[in-house]
Design a protein around this motif. Structure first.
Motif, short mmCIF file in Angstrom:
data_model
loop_
_atom_site.label_atom_id
_atom_site.label_comp_id
_atom_site.label_asym_id
_atom_site.label_seq_id
_atom_site.Cartn_x
_atom_site.Cartn_y
_atom_site.Cartn_z
N VAL A 12 112.75 -33.61 -48.55
CA VAL A 12 113.70 -34.75 -48.92
C VAL A 12 113.81 -35.54 -47.91
N PHE A 13 113.60 -34.88 -46.64
CA PHE A 13 114.00 -35.52 -45.13
C PHE A 13 112.80 -36.21 -44.67
N LEU A 14 111.47 -35.59 -45.20
CA LEU A 14 110.14 -35.82 -44.77
C LEU A 14 109.52 -36.96 -45.34
N MET A 74 117.54 -39.55 -44.30
CA MET A 74 118.48 -39.29 -45.38
C MET A 74 119.86 -39.04 -44.91
N SER A 75 119.92 -38.31 -43.69
CA SER A 75 121.48 -37.80 -43.19
C SER A 75 122.09 -38.80 -42.22
N SER A 76 121.22 -39.44 -41.41
CA SER A 76 121.76 -40.42 -40.45
C SER A 76 121.99 -41.79 -41.15
N LYS A 94 123.61 -43.32 -43.13
CA LYS A 94 124.72 -43.78 -43.95
C LYS A 94 125.60 -43.84 -42.56
N ARG A 95 125.40 -43.46 -41.49
CA ARG A 95 126.36 -43.35 -40.33
C ARG A 95 126.52 -44.89 -39.55
N ASN A 96 127.74 -45.20 -39.21
CA ASN A 96 127.61 -46.26 -38.10
C ASN A 96 127.87 -45.47 -37.00
N LEU A 146 121.68 -29.05 -33.23
CA LEU A 146 120.67 -27.94 -33.93
C LEU A 146 120.54 -28.45 -35.34
N GLY A 147 119.20 -28.54 -35.62
CA GLY A 147 118.61 -29.20 -36.85
C GLY A 147 118.99 -30.72 -36.80
N CYS A 148 118.53 -31.35 -35.91
CA CYS A 148 118.86 -32.70 -35.42
C CYS A 148 118.37 -33.68 -36.22
N ILE A 156 117.12 -29.76 -31.56
CA ILE A 156 116.33 -28.54 -32.01
C ILE A 156 116.00 -29.21 -33.64
N GLU A 157 114.67 -29.11 -33.81
CA GLU A 157 114.38 -29.46 -35.38
C GLU A 157 112.89 -28.90 -35.71
N ALA A 158 113.23 -28.49 -37.20
CA ALA A 158 112.04 -28.14 -37.78
C ALA A 158 110.79 -28.90 -37.98
N ALA A 159 110.86 -30.10 -38.32
CA ALA A 159 109.96 -31.08 -38.53
C ALA A 159 109.43 -31.67 -37.16
N CYS A 190 110.58 -28.24 -31.49
CA CYS A 190 110.20 -27.90 -32.83
C CYS A 190 110.53 -26.29 -32.79
N MET A 191 111.54 -26.02 -33.41
CA MET A 191 112.00 -24.54 -33.42
C MET A 191 112.44 -24.21 -34.87
N ASP A 192 112.75 -22.90 -35.10
CA ASP A 192 113.40 -22.43 -36.31
C ASP A 192 114.83 -22.10 -35.87
N LEU A 193 115.64 -22.44 -36.62
CA LEU A 193 117.18 -22.11 -36.05
C LEU A 193 117.48 -20.78 -36.61
N PHE A 194 116.63 -20.32 -37.54
CA PHE A 194 116.90 -18.74 -37.88
C PHE A 194 116.18 -17.71 -36.73
N LEU A 200 126.35 -29.58 -35.10
CA LEU A 200 125.92 -28.90 -36.47
C LEU A 200 126.18 -29.85 -37.61
N PHE A 201 125.19 -31.05 -37.50
CA PHE A 201 125.45 -31.85 -38.29
C PHE A 201 124.74 -31.40 -39.84
N GLN A 202 125.49 -31.42 -40.90
CA GLN A 202 124.87 -31.19 -42.15
C GLN A 202 123.64 -30.31 -42.14
N VAL A 203 124.11 -29.08 -41.25
CA VAL A 203 123.00 -28.01 -41.62
C VAL A 203 123.60 -26.75 -42.06
C1 LIG Z 1 120.69 -32.56 -43.66
S1 LIG Z 1 119.49 -32.78 -42.61
C2 LIG Z 1 120.63 -33.10 -41.16
C3 LIG Z 1 120.02 -33.99 -39.99
C4 LIG Z 1 120.97 -34.15 -38.76
N1 LIG Z 1 121.64 -33.06 -38.15
C5 LIG Z 1 121.68 -35.27 -39.18
O1 LIG Z 1 122.97 -34.94 -39.62
O2 LIG Z 1 121.44 -36.42 -39.27
C6 LIG Z 1 119.12 -30.74 -42.04
C7 LIG Z 1 118.13 -30.79 -41.08
O3 LIG Z 1 117.93 -29.40 -40.55
C8 LIG Z 1 116.70 -29.22 -40.50
N2 LIG Z 1 116.39 -27.78 -40.62
C9 LIG Z 1 116.57 -27.20 -41.79
N3 LIG Z 1 116.48 -25.75 -41.57
C10 LIG Z 1 115.94 -25.64 -40.49
C11 LIG Z 1 115.81 -24.59 -39.62
N4 LIG Z 1 115.55 -23.42 -40.02
N5 LIG Z 1 115.35 -24.79 -38.34
C12 LIG Z 1 115.38 -26.14 -37.74
N6 LIG Z 1 115.53 -27.12 -38.39
C13 LIG Z 1 115.91 -27.10 -39.87
C14 LIG Z 1 115.84 -30.20 -41.46
O4 LIG Z 1 114.58 -30.54 -41.07
C15 LIG Z 1 116.68 -31.47 -41.37
O5 LIG Z 1 116.03 -32.42 -40.66
#
Ligand SMILES: C[S@@+](CC[C@H](N)C(=O)[O-])C[C@H]1O[C@@H](n2cnc3c(N)ncnc32)[C@H](O)[C@@H]1O
Length: 254
Positions: free
Chosen positions: A45-47, A66-68, A70-72, A102-104, A126-129, A151-155, A175-178
């Motif tokens: 959905v984000f890609l 998608m997440s950013s 709507k923001r001003n 995180l999950g930027c 830090i972002e998975a994509a 590029c890292m996995d938050l887990f 931790l915006f919307q993660v």
């Molecule tokens: C809802 S979006 C929020 C993006 C950003 N934080 C914002 O609010 O504008 C969630 C983000 O977290 C990333 N994400 C989800 N799971 C993740 C993981 N395990 N490791 C790293 N990034 C991850 C997704 O790729 C996506 O870009």
């Protein structure tokens, strides 16, 4: 060919860390199609194509995600970091030297706005994509910003904590919307996650969506558990709603 490589043959999934793809393969019982469907559900959905190309200017990039979108951003960071009457807010916040996002998503493209509020803080996204990470790093280099994306996995928890340890204090974690993404792995995982990262940072800014992604459906009572957890364990300095999100600025008690 390994299943991970097979799954990652699809362009939109090619930039994800192997550990994330591996988890999806396991969850789908070793089925490539099932694994791809899972990854598309959580990341697809984000890609979108526009995000994957990652070639626009900062405004366009933030509007494509998608997440950013709507923001001003000017108002967003001003409200997060601006002075307020209660003690402990503004002066402390201005002591921030690093931001770890995180999950930027595409949020690194808002570095200019962060800088307006906090000065030249050291930013790590830090972002998975992987495609987004490459786009942000290119942008940071062009602008000569004190910023990088990884590029890292938050887990992969220990690695995230290591990143935090290397950053200069005061450290502020976004931790915006993660929270939802963290909860996908295991219920209440976000509490454990926040507990661990709070040992290596001074501030945490959490944002929770108050509307569905399309912006149509408003959530009513929800995510009370995470708000309760933050209030019980930390000092919540700000709590406000703006442009479809609830934002909590939290000072870690040391
Ligand atoms: C809802 S979006 C929020 C993006 C950003 N934080 C914002 O609010 O504008 C969630 C983000 O977290 C990333 N994400 C989800 N799971 C993740 C993981 N395990 N490791 C790293 N990034 C991850 C997704 O790729 C996506 O870009």
């Amino acid at each position: 060919m390994s299943l991970i490589k097979e799954v990652k043959k699809k362009r939109e999934l090619s930039g994800l860390p192997d550990s994330i793809v591996q988890r999806a393969v396991q969850k789908s019982g070793g089925e490539v199609k099932g694994a791809r469907a899972l990854l598309r559900k959580y990341f697809g959905v984000f890609l979108t194509n526009k995000v994957l190309k990652a070639k626009g200017d900062e405004k366009e990039m933030l509007e494509n995600h998608m997440s950013s979108k709507k923001r001003n951003y000017e108002e967003f960071y001003k409200e997060i970091f601006s002075p307020r009457d209660d003690s402990g807010g503004p002066k402390d916040i201005k002591g921030i030297h690093s931001v770890i996002d995180l999950g930027c998503g595409a949020n690194g493209f808002s570095y200019g706005k962060i800088k307006e509020e906090l000065g030249s803080v050291d930013y790590v996204g830090i972002e998975a994509a992987g495609q987004l990470v490459d786009g942000m790093n290119k942008y940071f280099e062009e602008k000569m910003f004190l910023a990088r994306a990884e590029c890292m996995d938050l887990f992969e928890f220990e690695k995230i904590v290591d990143v935090l340890k290397r950053q200069n204090k005061d450290r502020c974690v976004f931790l915006f919307q993660v929270v939802d993404a963290l909860e996908n792995l295991e219920r209440d995982f976000s509490k454990k996650f926040i507990t661990e990262i709070s040992k290596e940072c001074e501030w945490i800014v959490v944002s929770l969506p108050t509307e569905s992604l399309g912006g149509r459906k408003k959530f009513t009572v929800q995510r009370k558990w995470i708000v309760d957890y933050l209030e019980e364990n930390f000092s919540v300095k700000k709590d406000f709603k703006k442009d479809g999100e609830r934002i909590l600025v939290v000072k870690v008690k040391k």
